[in-house]
Write a protein that holds these residues in place. Structure first.
Motif, PDB file in Angstrom:
ATOM      1  N   ALA A 112       0.832  -1.208   0.000  1.00 18.04           N
ATOM      2  CA  ALA A 112       0.000   0.000   0.000  1.00 18.04           C
ATOM      3  C   ALA A 112       0.865   1.256   0.000  1.00 18.04           C
ATOM      4  O   ALA A 112       0.581   2.224  -0.728  1.00 18.04           O
ATOM      5  CB  ALA A 112      -0.935  -0.002   1.205  1.00 18.04           C
ATOM      6  N   MET A 113       1.920   1.246   0.788  1.00 20.35           N
ATOM      7  CA  MET A 113       2.810   2.408   0.829  1.00 20.35           C
ATOM      8  C   MET A 113       3.524   2.606  -0.506  1.00 20.35           C
ATOM      9  O   MET A 113       3.692   3.727  -0.965  1.00 20.35           O
ATOM     10  CB  MET A 113       3.839   2.257   1.958  1.00 20.35           C
ATOM     11  N   SER A 114       3.932   1.511  -1.147  1.00 21.46           N
ATOM     12  CA  SER A 114       4.577   1.610  -2.459  1.00 21.46           C
ATOM     13  C   SER A 114       3.628   2.218  -3.482  1.00 21.46           C
ATOM     14  O   SER A 114       4.010   3.101  -4.264  1.00 21.46           O
ATOM     15  CB  SER A 114       5.043   0.247  -2.936  1.00 21.46           C
ATOM     16  N   GLU A 115       2.376   1.752  -3.479  1.00 22.94           N
ATOM     17  CA  GLU A 115       1.383   2.309  -4.391  1.00 22.94           C
ATOM     18  C   GLU A 115       1.111   3.775  -4.085  1.00 22.94           C
ATOM     19  O   GLU A 115       0.961   4.593  -4.997  1.00 22.94           O
ATOM     20  CB  GLU A 115       0.092   1.489  -4.328  1.00 22.94           C
ATOM     21  N   PHE A 116       1.056   4.125  -2.797  1.00 22.13           N
ATOM     22  CA  PHE A 116       0.825   5.514  -2.405  1.00 22.13           C
ATOM     23  C   PHE A 116       1.987   6.400  -2.865  1.00 22.13           C
ATOM     24  O   PHE A 116       1.778   7.507  -3.358  1.00 22.13           O
ATOM     25  CB  PHE A 116       0.648   5.622  -0.888  1.00 22.13           C
ATOM     26  N   VAL A 117       3.220   5.912  -2.707  1.00 23.09           N
ATOM     27  CA  VAL A 117       4.393   6.677  -3.137  1.00 23.09           C
ATOM     28  C   VAL A 117       4.367   6.877  -4.646  1.00 23.09           C
ATOM     29  O   VAL A 117       4.619   7.979  -5.143  1.00 23.09           O
ATOM     30  CB  VAL A 117       5.693   5.982  -2.682  1.00 23.09           C
ATOM     31  N   GLU A 118       4.052   5.837  -5.412  1.00 22.38           N
ATOM     32  CA  GLU A 118       3.959   5.960  -6.861  1.00 22.38           C
ATOM     33  C   GLU A 118       2.885   6.972  -7.261  1.00 22.38           C
ATOM     34  O   GLU A 118       3.107   7.826  -8.119  1.00 22.38           O
ATOM     35  CB  GLU A 118       3.662   4.600  -7.496  1.00 22.38           C
ATOM     36  N   PHE A 119       1.737   6.878  -6.612  1.00 26.75           N
ATOM     37  CA  PHE A 119       0.637   7.798  -6.901  1.00 26.75           C
ATOM     38  C   PHE A 119       1.032   9.244  -6.566  1.00 26.75           C
ATOM     39  O   PHE A 119       0.806  10.162  -7.350  1.00 26.75           O
ATOM     40  CB  PHE A 119      -0.614   7.399  -6.109  1.00 26.75           C
ATOM     41  N   SER A 120       1.666   9.431  -5.397  1.00 32.13           N
ATOM     42  CA  SER A 120       2.049  10.785  -4.999  1.00 32.13           C
ATOM     43  C   SER A 120       3.124  11.351  -5.926  1.00 32.13           C
ATOM     44  O   SER A 120       3.138  12.544  -6.211  1.00 32.13           O
ATOM     45  CB  SER A 120       2.503  10.820  -3.543  1.00 32.13           C
ATOM     46  N   GLU A 121       4.034  10.501  -6.422  1.00 28.32           N
ATOM     47  CA  GLU A 121       5.036  10.958  -7.384  1.00 28.32           C
ATOM     48  C   GLU A 121       4.375  11.407  -8.682  1.00 28.32           C
ATOM     49  O   GLU A 121       4.737  12.438  -9.255  1.00 28.32           O
ATOM     50  CB  GLU A 121       6.060   9.864  -7.665  1.00 28.32           C
ATOM     51  N   GLU A 122       3.396  10.649  -9.165  1.00 30.26           N
ATOM     52  CA  GLU A 122       2.684  11.022 -10.378  1.00 30.26           C
ATOM     53  C   GLU A 122       1.944  12.346 -10.188  1.00 30.26           C
ATOM     54  O   GLU A 122       1.981  13.224 -11.050  1.00 30.26           O
ATOM     55  CB  GLU A 122       1.695   9.921 -10.775  1.00 30.26           C
ATOM     56  N   VAL A 123       1.269  12.481  -9.047  1.00 23.88           N
ATOM     57  CA  VAL A 123       0.555  13.727  -8.759  1.00 23.88           C
ATOM     58  C   VAL A 123       1.537  14.892  -8.654  1.00 23.88           C
ATOM     59  O   VAL A 123       1.290  15.978  -9.188  1.00 23.88           O
ATOM     60  CB  VAL A 123      -0.277  13.588  -7.466  1.00 23.88           C
ATOM     61  N   SER A 124       2.657  14.663  -7.998  1.00 25.75           N
ATOM     62  CA  SER A 124       3.671  15.705  -7.849  1.00 25.75           C
ATOM     63  C   SER A 124       4.208  16.146  -9.198  1.00 25.75           C
ATOM     64  O   SER A 124       4.347  17.346  -9.462  1.00 25.75           O
ATOM     65  CB  SER A 124       4.809  15.191  -6.976  1.00 25.75           C
ATOM     66  N   VAL A 125       4.514  15.202 -10.057  1.00 26.38           N
ATOM     67  CA  VAL A 125       5.004  15.535 -11.401  1.00 26.38           C
ATOM     68  C   VAL A 125       3.950  16.327 -12.172  1.00 26.38           C
ATOM     69  O   VAL A 125       4.251  17.333 -12.813  1.00 26.38           O
ATOM     70  CB  VAL A 125       5.412  14.253 -12.168  1.00 26.38           C
ATOM     71  N   GLN A 126       2.707  15.881 -12.087  1.00 25.59           N
ATOM     72  CA  GLN A 126       1.615  16.565 -12.785  1.00 25.59           C
ATOM     73  C   GLN A 126       1.440  17.992 -12.263  1.00 25.59           C
ATOM     74  O   GLN A 126       1.288  18.929 -13.036  1.00 25.59           O
ATOM     75  CB  GLN A 126       0.312  15.770 -12.617  1.00 25.59           C
ATOM     76  N   ILE A 127       1.464  18.147 -10.950  1.00 22.56           N
ATOM     77  CA  ILE A 127       1.300  19.481 -10.356  1.00 22.56           C
ATOM     78  C   ILE A 127       2.482  20.374 -10.726  1.00 22.56           C
ATOM     79  O   ILE A 127       2.298  21.531 -11.101  1.00 22.56           O
ATOM     80  CB  ILE A 127       1.144  19.375  -8.824  1.00 22.56           C
ATOM     81  N   ASN A 128       3.692  19.832 -10.615  1.00 21.37           N
ATOM     82  CA  ASN A 128       4.874  20.630 -10.964  1.00 21.37           C
ATOM     83  C   ASN A 128       4.843  21.063 -12.414  1.00 21.37           C
ATOM     84  O   ASN A 128       5.155  22.207 -12.739  1.00 21.37           O
ATOM     85  CB  ASN A 128       6.157  19.853 -10.678  1.00 21.37           C
ATOM     86  N   THR A 129       4.490  20.154 -13.306  1.00 16.45           N
ATOM     87  CA  THR A 129       4.438  20.485 -14.723  1.00 16.45           C
ATOM     88  C   THR A 129       3.404  21.573 -14.974  1.00 16.45           C
ATOM     89  O   THR A 129       3.693  22.575 -15.642  1.00 16.45           O
ATOM     90  CB  THR A 129       4.095  19.233 -15.563  1.00 16.45           C
TER      91      THR A 129
END
Length: 150
Positions: free
Chosen positions: A33-50
């Motif tokens: 669950a933590m691995s999936e959460f980290v992957e999801f948060s990285e995707e969201v972070s990249v999207q927000i930063n972009t």
């Protein structure tokens, strides 16, 4: 050892094994669950930063562009307005006394080469005080009335 002690020991061992299995399963599930959460948060972070970077860049471009255009436009206008003054005064500073007040005086460096004017690219020879091609600068741009004399 009695049977009931043996049974109790086996029952406790089974209980401990099941509890250990339970905690291992929970730990594995939490890790996934933590691995999936980290992957999801990285995707969201990249999207927000972009998105954020693009929007901020566009906003700053709209703010800064007019300021830069005005700044460089003023610089060109100042050069254009002061051109008669610099072309009259600079020859004194550059030791080309025959060129003082001449409209042909250029006085710019191109790399290490100094271009004095279009008629005499290297200037008049040393000791020459007058130029046969000299034309006076027209100061009419700065006259405030129709009088001929200043």
């Amino acid at each position: 050892m009695n049977d009931w002690q043996k049974d109790l020991t086996e029952m406790l061992e089974t209980f401990v094994n099941q509890v250990e299995e339970f905690f291992l399963d929970v730990a594995q599930d939490m890790t996934e669950a933590m691995s999936e959460f980290v992957e999801f948060s990285e995707e969201v972070s990249v999207q927000i930063n972009t998105t954020f970077v693009d929007e901020v860049e566009e906003y700053l471009t709209h703010l800064v562009s007019p300021v830069l255009e005005a700044y460089f436009g003023i610089g060109g206008a100042i050069d254009e307005v002061t051109q008669p003054i610099t072309r009259t005064v600079e020859p004194m500073l550059t030791q080309h006394s025959a060129c003082v007040g001449c409209r042909h005086f250029h006085g710019q460096y191109y790399g290490e080469s100094f271009l004095v004017c279009g008629m005499h690219p290297y200037g008049m020879g040393e000791g020459v005080e007058t130029c046969p091609d000299k034309e006076a600068v027209d100061w009419g741009l700065f006259r405030f009335d129709d009088r001929e004399e200043w």
